[in-house]
Design an enzyme around this catalytic site. Structure first.
Site, PDB file in Angstrom:
ATOM      1  N   LYS A 212      34.887  44.031  29.918  1.00 26.38           N
ATOM      2  CA  LYS A 212      34.715  42.857  30.793  1.00 26.38           C
ATOM      3  C   LYS A 212      35.111  41.571  30.071  1.00 26.38           C
ATOM      4  O   LYS A 212      35.674  40.654  30.684  1.00 26.38           O
ATOM      5  CB  LYS A 212      33.259  42.775  31.258  1.00 26.38           C
ATOM      6  CG  LYS A 212      32.922  41.534  32.123  1.00 26.38           C
ATOM      7  CD  LYS A 212      33.769  41.472  33.392  1.00 26.38           C
ATOM      8  CE  LYS A 212      33.153  40.572  34.455  1.00 26.38           C
ATOM      9  NZ  LYS A 212      32.886  39.202  34.019  1.00 26.38           N
TER      10      LYS A 212
ATOM     11  N   GLU B  10      41.723  36.747  32.788  1.00 26.48           N
ATOM     12  CA  GLU B  10      41.464  35.854  33.927  1.00 26.48           C
ATOM     13  C   GLU B  10      41.727  34.400  33.543  1.00 26.48           C
ATOM     14  O   GLU B  10      42.330  33.639  34.314  1.00 26.48           O
ATOM     15  CB  GLU B  10      40.010  36.050  34.355  1.00 26.48           C
ATOM     16  CG  GLU B  10      39.499  35.141  35.436  1.00 26.48           C
ATOM     17  CD  GLU B  10      37.995  35.314  35.595  1.00 26.48           C
ATOM     18  OE1 GLU B  10      37.255  34.362  35.264  1.00 26.48           O
ATOM     19  OE2 GLU B  10      37.568  36.402  36.013  1.00 26.48           O
TER      20      GLU B  10
END
Length: 314
Positions: free
Chosen positions: A186, A193
């Site tokens: 993550k 991102e």
């Protein structure tokens, strides 16, 4: 052994924790919950949540083997503050002393993966299994199904796989063996991102600065009809232009950052991997505190759309 009871306790009923609780209740789970905000608990109690007035009371009311999901901040208000997860597990609250062998602790917040490694060791020494979950999708994903990157103890994952199946979109979870592995995956996701959002911000700043009088909402719309850069991010930016206007006047050009981009850049250096785009996108956010810009407005608007973050840049 599979958790046939479908019973869980959640500590932390904010935007993410509340969404998780509601989704599990709808999936037929018995959900116990605690939050320092009594109003948040009482609202969920109307929907079937079994509340407790403290973390120890929450643990006491759950039959063994317990399944305990922690959805609390990974960091305190300042870097010098103790980490809330460690304070709860091993510090002043020390709820680990109340847990028993075969219990399972799930850290569902955005913790640094190295902290997960240490928590897994400490809990393992008590006979308690540890699972770490990187949850992508924001509050909407928590409520309607997200993307889950799961790490930790293999046997504990297998015994409770239905939990992750119920919380994810179809096919939207994967397990990676080892404490901290889920948060590691993550963390890198969030670093990627950062770079993607930075590129979108820069591109739309170029479009805005051109001599053409471009409707940026329409640009976002056409980009999002089977172009190579079609994406949820471009779609969310289109929504932001519709909501705030294409100048994004109500959105701050100072961009908030919560740690994962910095951790990814740091980890890349430790591993000898070049990560210039991620590093620069993080540094841009740091500089934006003193140098707000339209690029920053775009990134802030995107954070607000998918994560519910303040568009004020905090």
């Amino acid at each position: 052994m599979t958790n046939a009871r479908k019973e869980i306790s959640i500590i932390g009923l904010g935007k993410m924790g509340a969404g998780i609780a509601r989704r599990l209740l709808e999936k037929g789970w018995t959900v116990h919950g605690y939050d320092a905000n009594a109003a948040a608990m009482q609202e969920l109690a109307k929907e079937g949540l079994k509340t407790a007035d403290s973390p120890p009371a929450l643990i006491a009311q759950l039959p063994t083997p317990r399944l305990l999901w922690l959805m609390i901040p990974a960091r305190g208000k300042s870097e010098s503050d103790p980490r809330p997860v460690d304070e709860l597990l091993f510090g002043k609250d020390n709820i680990s002393a109340l847990l028993e062998k075969s219990d399972v602790v799930i850290d569902g917040g955005n913790s640094y993966y190295k902290e997960g490694i240490e928590r897994g060791k400490k809990l393992g020494g008590l006979g308690v299994s540890f699972i770490d979950v990187g949850f992508s999708g924001g509050p909407s994903g928590a409520r309607n199904g997200g993307c889950l990157m799961v790490g930790g103890d293999t046997a504990a994952f297998r015994a409770n796989e239905q939990l992750f199946r119920d919380l994810s979109v179809e096919g939207g979870y994967q397990f990676f063996e080892g404490a901290g592995a889920g948060h590691f995956v993550k963390m890198v996701h969030n670093g990627i991102e950062y770079g993607m959002m930075q590129s979108i911000g820069e591109g739309f700043a170029i479009l805005k600065a051109s001599e053409y009088k471009l409707d940026l909402a329409r640009v976002a719309d056409v980009y999002n009809h089977k172009s190579v850069i079609e994406s949820r991010l471009v779609g969310w930016l289109g929504n932001a232009f519709e909501e705030y206007g294409q100048d994004l006047d109500a959105v701050s050009g100072t961009v908030g950052h919560s740690g994962e981009g910095e951790w990814t850049a740091k980890t890349a250096k430790e591993l000898g991997v070049e990560a210039k785009v991620i590093e620069e996108s993080f540094q841009f956010r740091v500089r934006s505190a003193e140098s707000p810009s339209f690029i920053g407005k775009v990134v802030s608007a995107l954070r607000g759309q998918f994560g519910g973050h303040s568009v004020g840049g905090k």
